[in-house]
Design a protein around this motif. Structure first.
Motif, PDB file in Angstrom:
ATOM      1  N   ARG A 133       0.630  -0.991   0.112  1.00 32.71           N
ATOM      2  CA  ARG A 133       0.030   0.044   0.115  1.00 32.71           C
ATOM      3  C   ARG A 133       0.811   1.118  -0.358  1.00 32.71           C
ATOM      4  O   ARG A 133       1.970   1.219  -0.311  1.00 32.71           O
ATOM      5  N   ASP A 134       0.720   2.521   0.010  1.00 30.20           N
ATOM      6  CA  ASP A 134       1.081   3.694   0.330  1.00 30.20           C
ATOM      7  C   ASP A 134       1.586   4.236   1.496  1.00 30.20           C
ATOM      8  O   ASP A 134       0.833   4.922   2.113  1.00 30.20           O
ATOM      9  N   ASP A 135       2.670   2.724   2.297  1.00 28.59           N
ATOM     10  CA  ASP A 135       3.070   3.154   3.715  1.00 28.59           C
ATOM     11  C   ASP A 135       3.790   3.359   3.399  1.00 28.59           C
ATOM     12  O   ASP A 135       5.019   2.761   3.131  1.00 28.59           O
ATOM     13  N   ILE A 136       5.072   3.525   5.043  1.00 29.26           N
ATOM     14  CA  ILE A 136       6.127   3.048   5.025  1.00 29.26           C
ATOM     15  C   ILE A 136       6.597   1.167   4.717  1.00 29.26           C
ATOM     16  O   ILE A 136       7.396   0.897   4.715  1.00 29.26           O
ATOM     17  N   ILE A 137       6.287   0.901   5.480  1.00 30.09           N
ATOM     18  CA  ILE A 137       5.889  -0.581   5.692  1.00 30.09           C
ATOM     19  C   ILE A 137       6.165  -1.302   4.129  1.00 30.09           C
ATOM     20  O   ILE A 137       7.572  -1.901   3.667  1.00 30.09           O
ATOM     21  N   SER A 138       5.266  -0.528   3.383  1.00 33.02           N
ATOM     22  CA  SER A 138       5.269  -0.752   2.302  1.00 33.02           C
ATOM     23  C   SER A 138       6.344  -0.353   1.465  1.00 33.02           C
ATOM     24  O   SER A 138       7.281  -1.546   0.670  1.00 33.02           O
ATOM     25  N   MET A 139       6.877   0.923   1.475  1.00 32.46           N
ATOM     26  CA  MET A 139       8.081   1.034   0.974  1.00 32.46           C
ATOM     27  C   MET A 139       9.470   0.711   1.255  1.00 32.46           C
ATOM     28  O   MET A 139      10.574   0.184   0.703  1.00 32.46           O
ATOM     29  N   LEU A 140       9.385  -0.082   2.520  1.00 27.34           N
ATOM     30  CA  LEU A 140      10.741  -0.713   3.384  1.00 27.34           C
ATOM     31  C   LEU A 140      10.855  -1.839   2.253  1.00 27.34           C
ATOM     32  O   LEU A 140      11.853  -2.773   2.517  1.00 27.34           O
TER      33      LEU A 140
END
Length: 330
Positions: free
Chosen positions: A138-145
């Motif tokens: 999704r569009d969140d920090i966990i997904s980005m990491l």
């Protein structure tokens, strides 16, 4: 801690570490750099309107009552909800998450085995979400990491747990303490309240003096070589606390340091630390603090401490206020 981790047998459960604050450069840089964009001034600035909306809603809910316990009503839910949304963790688990962090922060000193168990508890509380974002980003920090590569290798679940425990602890505890201390300062200084209400453009500068006067973080460091400081001998492996609140009350740097002075010429504080380990979330903290002051002063009548319920303080790695009752005329 490193020695304890090294002594674990092969196949032992992973014990997450709050990386990158436990590392030194160049390893530290390798793990910190991917987080820089997430917490950059540009990224955080885009959150200002949503932070303001949440602050307004929280203040609107308490205003008709003429009183509140500020920490639970505003100082906790504001930064914690903002961070849970950024991270991608479910808001309905906020009480559970806060209880876990509170237990960890209260028991952290000296108990390294207990600390490892608590870090595992934090990781376990996040694991379902970590795995879900790996498979359903999704569009969140966990997904980005999950999209990162470290040393050319894909991010592992162990990497995610290491990042996760750091962000979880920092995001769910630190800023609320700064809010409480600063709002207490405003509650006992009604002249300052009036000045800032009349000239809200001063609030950004006022917030920096708040950070200096009410610095709240006490980071830990490990001694690397024998040293003597003010007669105290320290040896490699010793743990030391950097009491940043005392540094920002140093009379050699700040005349009358215990006095809040909006016109202070030098308010270059170290509330967020300095050097490679300077607080990664400082831009977010500044926006949250400034927005809170702006909204409280714009929306609330003059507020003061409730004389029947004096504030209760706590120490530790993040010093602050456990409970603070405010009153105002309605």
């Amino acid at each position: 801690m490193k020695a304890m981790l090294a002594s674990l047998p092969p196949g032992a459960p992973h014990i997450p570490q709050p990386i990158p604050i436990t590392l030194d450069p160049p390893e530290h840089t390798k793990y910190r750099q991917p987080l820089q964009k997430v917490f950059s001034p540009k990224t955080i600035s885009a959150l200002r309107d949503s932070i303001r909306e949440l602050a307004g809603d929280l203040i609107k809910a308490i205003k008709p009552d003429g009183r509140c316990e500020f920490m639970s009503a505003v100082a906790e839910p504001l930064p914690v909800q903002v961070f849970l949304k950024m991270l991608g963790l479910p808001l309905d688990r906020l009480p559970e998450y806060r209880a876990i962090v509170k237990e960890h922060m209260e028991a952290i000193d000296g108990d390294r085995e207990g600390s490892m168990r608590r870090l595992q508890t934090i990781a376990a509380a996040m694991r379902d979400t970590l795995l879900d974002r790996r498979d359903n980003p999704r569009d969140d920090i966990i997904s980005m990491l999950w999209k990162l590569e470290i040393d050319g290798q894909p991010t592992t679940l162990a990497d995610m747990e290491n990042y996760g425990v750091l962000l979880f602890i920092a995001g769910l505890d630190t800023v609320m303490n700064g809010m409480g201390l600063a709002m207490r300062g405003l509650a006992v200084d009604t002249d300052l309240q009036r000045k800032l209400r009349a000239e809200p453009k001063l609030i950004a500068e006022a917030a920096e003096e708040m950070l200096r006067r009410y610095t709240f973080t006490v980071p830990m460091r490990v001694v690397k070589r024998p040293v003597e400081l003010s007669g105290a001998k320290m040896m490699p492996g010793d743990m030391v606390k950097l009491f940043l609140p005392a540094a920002d009350l140093d009379a050699k740097e700040f005349p009358q340091p215990d006095v809040y002075d909006l016109d202070r010429e030098n308010n270059v504080h170290i509330a967020f630390g300095v050097g490679p380990h300077r607080c990664l979330g400082s831009h977010l903290a500044r926006v949250e603090l400034q927005v809170l002051y702006e909204e409280m002063l714009a929306r609330m009548p003059e507020f003061r401490l409730d004389p029947d319920h004096p504030p209760v303080f706590h120490g530790g790695h993040v010093i602050g206020i456990e409970s603070m009752h405010l009153v105002w005329d309605v």
